[in-house]
Design a protein around this motif. Structure first.
Motif, mmCIF file in Angstrom:
data_model
loop_
_atom_site.group_PDB
_atom_site.id
_atom_site.type_symbol
_atom_site.label_atom_id
_atom_site.label_comp_id
_atom_site.label_asym_id
_atom_site.label_seq_id
_atom_site.Cartn_x
_atom_site.Cartn_y
_atom_site.Cartn_z
ATOM 1 N N GLU A 1 -1.195 25.753 18.582
ATOM 2 C CA GLU A 1 -1.412 25.867 17.141
ATOM 3 C C GLU A 1 -1.872 24.572 16.486
ATOM 4 N N ARG A 2 -2.724 23.824 17.173
ATOM 5 C CA ARG A 2 -3.078 22.530 16.586
ATOM 6 C C ARG A 2 -3.865 22.696 15.298
ATOM 7 N N GLY A 3 -4.715 23.708 15.234
ATOM 8 C CA GLY A 3 -5.496 23.889 14.015
ATOM 9 C C GLY A 3 -4.619 24.201 12.834
ATOM 10 N N SER A 4 -3.608 25.049 13.066
ATOM 11 C CA SER A 4 -2.746 25.440 11.952
ATOM 12 C C SER A 4 -1.944 24.267 11.427
ATOM 13 N N VAL A 5 -1.671 23.294 12.299
ATOM 14 C CA VAL A 5 -0.908 22.132 11.837
ATOM 15 C C VAL A 5 -1.655 21.434 10.709
ATOM 16 N N PHE A 6 -2.979 21.382 10.850
ATOM 17 C CA PHE A 6 -3.742 20.700 9.804
ATOM 18 C C PHE A 6 -3.684 21.456 8.497
ATOM 19 N N VAL A 7 -3.489 22.770 8.571
ATOM 20 C CA VAL A 7 -3.349 23.529 7.333
ATOM 21 C C VAL A 7 -2.128 23.046 6.563
ATOM 22 N N ILE A 8 -1.068 22.720 7.312
ATOM 23 C CA ILE A 8 0.133 22.226 6.637
ATOM 24 C C ILE A 8 -0.176 20.909 5.932
ATOM 25 N N ALA B 1 6.058 24.333 14.707
ATOM 26 C CA ALA B 1 7.062 23.295 14.460
ATOM 27 C C ALA B 1 7.027 22.265 15.573
ATOM 28 N N THR B 2 6.883 22.732 16.809
ATOM 29 C CA THR B 2 6.833 21.789 17.931
ATOM 30 C C THR B 2 5.670 20.828 17.764
ATOM 31 N N SER B 3 4.526 21.390 17.380
ATOM 32 C CA SER B 3 3.356 20.545 17.195
ATOM 33 C C SER B 3 3.579 19.524 16.093
ATOM 34 N N VAL B 4 4.107 19.984 14.961
ATOM 35 C CA VAL B 4 4.255 19.086 13.816
ATOM 36 C C VAL B 4 5.202 17.951 14.155
ATOM 37 N N PHE B 5 6.294 18.276 14.832
ATOM 38 C CA PHE B 5 7.318 17.256 15.012
ATOM 39 C C PHE B 5 7.180 16.470 16.304
ATOM 40 N N THR B 6 6.169 16.785 17.135
ATOM 41 C CA THR B 6 5.962 15.932 18.307
ATOM 42 C C THR B 6 4.616 15.226 18.223
ATOM 43 N N ASP B 7 3.542 15.977 18.355
ATOM 44 C CA ASP B 7 2.225 15.338 18.404
ATOM 45 C C ASP B 7 1.841 14.726 17.072
ATOM 46 N N PHE B 8 2.242 15.408 15.986
ATOM 47 C CA PHE B 8 1.780 14.967 14.674
ATOM 48 C C PHE B 8 2.909 14.367 13.857
ATOM 49 N N ALA B 9 3.914 13.825 14.546
ATOM 50 C CA ALA B 9 5.074 13.310 13.820
ATOM 51 C C ALA B 9 4.672 12.188 12.871
ATOM 52 N N PHE B 10 3.763 11.330 13.331
ATOM 53 C CA PHE B 10 3.368 10.209 12.477
ATOM 54 C C PHE B 10 2.630 10.720 11.248
ATOM 55 N N ALA B 11 1.705 11.647 11.463
ATOM 56 C CA ALA B 11 0.973 12.218 10.334
ATOM 57 C C ALA B 11 1.932 12.896 9.365
ATOM 58 N N PHE B 12 2.967 13.521 9.937
ATOM 59 C CA PHE B 12 3.968 14.180 9.095
ATOM 60 C C PHE B 12 4.672 13.162 8.206
ATOM 61 N N GLU B 13 5.044 12.032 8.809
ATOM 62 C CA GLU B 13 5.714 10.992 8.017
ATOM 63 C C GLU B 13 4.786 10.476 6.928
ATOM 64 N N VAL B 14 3.517 10.261 7.301
ATOM 65 C CA VAL B 14 2.561 9.752 6.316
ATOM 66 C C VAL B 14 2.411 10.760 5.175
ATOM 67 N N ALA B 15 2.381 12.043 5.537
ATOM 68 C CA ALA B 15 2.236 13.068 4.509
ATOM 69 C C ALA B 15 3.426 13.054 3.563
ATOM 70 N N SER B 16 4.631 12.825 4.124
ATOM 71 C CA SER B 16 5.801 12.806 3.244
ATOM 72 C C SER B 16 5.750 11.602 2.317
ATOM 73 N N VAL B 17 5.271 10.462 2.833
ATOM 74 C CA VAL B 17 5.131 9.284 1.970
ATOM 75 C C VAL B 17 4.100 9.569 0.883
ATOM 76 N N LEU B 18 3.022 10.245 1.266
ATOM 77 C CA LEU B 18 1.988 10.598 0.288
ATOM 78 C C LEU B 18 2.567 11.462 -0.825
ATOM 79 N N LEU B 19 3.392 12.430 -0.426
ATOM 80 C CA LEU B 19 3.999 13.316 -1.432
ATOM 81 C C LEU B 19 4.892 12.518 -2.371
#
Lengths: 103, 380, 175
Positions: free
Chosen positions: A59-66, C133-151
């Protein structure tokens, strides 16, 4: 019969151009914000469609939607705040009339 | 060719199931509202040492039916200055999300409209849609009381959504699922979630009182301040749909969420032998929560709007975030047992309750100091 | 493949909702109506996400776009005075045919090009929350943190921008 991917992408492209036309033609700052939201949403549809149809399991594409959701929320909050503070200085909402920042 | 239940073609069974589900939900909403209005009036009466409704039917049981018939028969009044389309759309915008959230409520073992794997998320989503209808109602009424009521309500609902969702997150962390059925299944024994996560229960319950516009948070429709808030211009069945059906429907939905998440849903003695008994347990628990809400209404006075917002943003949200942090760390550290989470949660809850008087005293002292300082400045 | 015709019909309805409501947002003169139709467009979009099998994204879509962004925009509409005779930009006021031709010249080829995509294998729908959720909190964890700072930054910024400069207590009382 599932709907082919191309239809989703076409709807996405159509909505994007509608939003684009709105940003170009409307003069009300709030409506311009709405049209930007429409464009972001069109991008979301394309991302989800490609992610669901092409992507692997993760679901890498959907992650960007978030992340697009986050950007959209931040954008509309700050954008509205700017519109409101400009409105407080001079009560117009018309982007052609808001030209105090021009030298 | 696949055959659905009762030997029906799935092509027929699908839509038929939808129709049955909607009809059943409507039936439950309508009757629940009638019953709850009666209960509310009776309980208020008992607490205030009155009799309550007693004229129509035995013990006044038919009073709300009579009221409902009166509402339906009432003339449909719409002020000329209102915005016709929005004015008509607003009750539907409030009512439909409420009705749709009944789909995922698990009444008993297999009695659930759809066991979505994102059930909790779905419920919060629909809860957030109500705000739109309320703002539109306030705007379309073209009336300053309605507008102020609508804006107040929107501010309140959006603010209290945050602690509500944060409280749900801690339950999801412990259970490991967002499906309502899975959450119910995860608490089979006497160790229901309210014993494990009392703090998130308290946070959710307070926020839910605000979400459903119940006293002490019923500012949006504060009769003595704003006439009837965003409902000012509505009358007849439109008012009935908005207030009676939607509000009481929302109360039921919120109580069902509380029951499912913290009190074990349909689990109870004898459910394994007779699964249909789950409906009874579920209903009893839900109505227990509703009665507590009514009790609170009779007990507590209404908050002021700034107190309401301060309590949410400076009290509930930091507390909910702290709760999530503690629960997440402990759930990661002790994946097998819930005991450490329970201990930490109880300690936090007791600290919260014990800390309120201190915080309140300091706030009052600082307010008094500021008031006297400005009085001195004004006098000089 | 039990329902052979349901999915295309639902898709057609949703596509009509998305495009029609989107066009109405741009074309209507009343800003409140635009805001509400934008919410409708977002809702139909959420339906499309469900049709694609991304229920979680659909739930987030409704939660954020309908529950938060639309309400925020309606707030903005209510706090500002609306109206005025010309609702379209000065540049495009007299040049409708030209603007239409320009946009169409870009849009029609792009939309036609969009029809050329075809997917090799449709993914099975449902249960997208766990991989997401797995993707957000593993591969994109840094982007997630940046997004929270942005918010957080956006929240603080919005509060600072809209805050009125309160006069001190003594000043206000004397007025």
């Amino acid at each position: 019969m599932t709907v082919p991917l191309s239809f989703y992408v076409a709807v996405s492209a159509g909505l994007f151009f509608i939003g684009c036309a709105g940003v170009l033609t409307r003069r009300n700052a709030v409506v311009i914000l709405m049209c930007v939201e429409l464009m972001l949403n069109a991008a979301n549809l394309a991302l989800v469609a490609f992610s669901r149809r092409f992507g692997a399991v993760d679901e890498r594409g959907s992650v960007f939607v978030i992340f697009v959701f986050v950007i959209a929320a931040a954008e509309v909050a700050v954008g509205l705040a700017i519109v409101l503070s400009a409105y407080r200085n001079r009560p117009v909402i018309d982007v052609d009339e808001i030209h105090q920042m021009k030298g | 060719m696949p055959v659905g239940p009762f030997g029906l073609d799935p092509l027929i069974w699908g839509p038929l199931r939808l129709v049955i589900a909607v009809a059943l939900a409507l039936f439950l909403v309508l009757n629940g509202a009638l019953l709850q209005i009666y209960l509310e009036r009776k309980i208020q009466a008992i607490i205030q040492d009155r009799l309550g409704p007693y004229h129509v039917g035995p013990f006044g049981l038919l009073q709300t039916f009579a009221d409902a018939i009166k509402l339906i028969a009432k003339e449909d009044v719409r002020a000329r200055a209102t915005d016709p389309w929005f004015f008509l759309a607003a009750p539907a915008l409030v009512f439909c999300p409420m009705l749709a959230s009944w789909v995922v409520l698990p009444f008993a073992q297999d009695i659930v409209g759809a066991d979505l794997n994102i059930g909790l998320l779905y419920l919060t989503t629909l809860g957030s849609m109500t705000v739109l209808g309320i703002v539109i109602a306030g705007w379309a009424s073209n009336n300053k009381y309605a507008l102020v009521g609508g804006l107040r309500s929107a501010g309140q609902l959006i603010s209290y959504e945050i602690p509500q969702i944060l409280a749900l997150v801690s339950v999801a962390l412990v259970v490991g699922s967002l499906s309502m059925v899975d959450i119910t299944r995860s608490q089979p024994g006497p160790l229901v979630n309210v014993l494990v996560l009392p703090l998130s229960f308290v946070i959710y319950f307070i926020a839910a009182l605000a979400e459903t516009n119940r006293t002490p948070f019923d500012l949006p429709e504060a009769e003595s301040e704003l006439v009837a808030g965003w409902l000012t211009e509505y009358s007849g069945m439109r008012w009935g749909t908005m207030l009676a059906l939607s509000e009481y429907g929302n109360v039921t939905v919120v109580s069902s969420i509380v029951t499912t998440l913290w009190f074990g849903g349909w689990q109870g003695p004898g459910v394994d032998a007779v699964p249909i008994l789950g409906v009874l347990w579920f209903t009893l628990k839900v109505y227990g929560v509703i009665v507590v809400m009514m009790w609170i209404r009779a007990t507590l006075p209404r908050l002021r709007i700034d107190q309401l917002m301060t309590f949410c943003w400076l009290g509930l949200i930091p507390l909910a975030l702290l709760n999530i942090l503690v629960v997440a760390v402990l759930a990661l550290a002790f994946p097998d047992t819930k005991i450490p989470i329970a201990i930490a949660s109880w300690v936090l809850l007791l600290a919260f309750i014990a800390g309120i008087p201190f915080v309140q005293r300091r706030r009052l002292a600082s307010l008094r100091a500021r008031a006297s300082a400005s009085a001195v400045r004004a006098a000089s | 493949m039990r329902f052979d015709f349901v999915e295309p019909v639902v898709f057609a309805l949703l596509a009509f909702g998305v495009i029609g409501a989107g066009a109405a947002v741009v074309l209507l003169n009343r800003v409140t109506a635009s805001a509400l139709l934008m919410a409708l467009s977002f809702l139909c979009m959420a339906g499309m996400f469900v049709l694609l099998g991304a229920e979680t994204i659909a739930a987030f879509q409704v939660l954020i776009y309908v529950g938060a962004i639309t309400v925020l925009i309606i707030f903005g509409v209510q706090f500002t005075k609306q109206g005025g005779d010309r609702s379209y930009a000065l540049f495009f006021q007299k040049q409708y045919p030209l603007a239409a031709a320009l946009v169409a010249a870009v849009a029609i080829p792009v939309v036609l090009f969009a029809f050329s995509f075809n997917a090799p294998t449709p993914q099975p729908g449902g249960g997208d929350i766990r991989p997401l959720a797995t993707s957000v909190f593993t591969d994109f964890a840094f982007a997630f943190e940046v997004a929270s700072v942005l918010l957080l930054a956006a929240m603080v910024g919005a509060i600072v921008l809209t805050q009125r400069d309160e006069p001190p207590d003594g000043m206000r009382r004397r007025r």
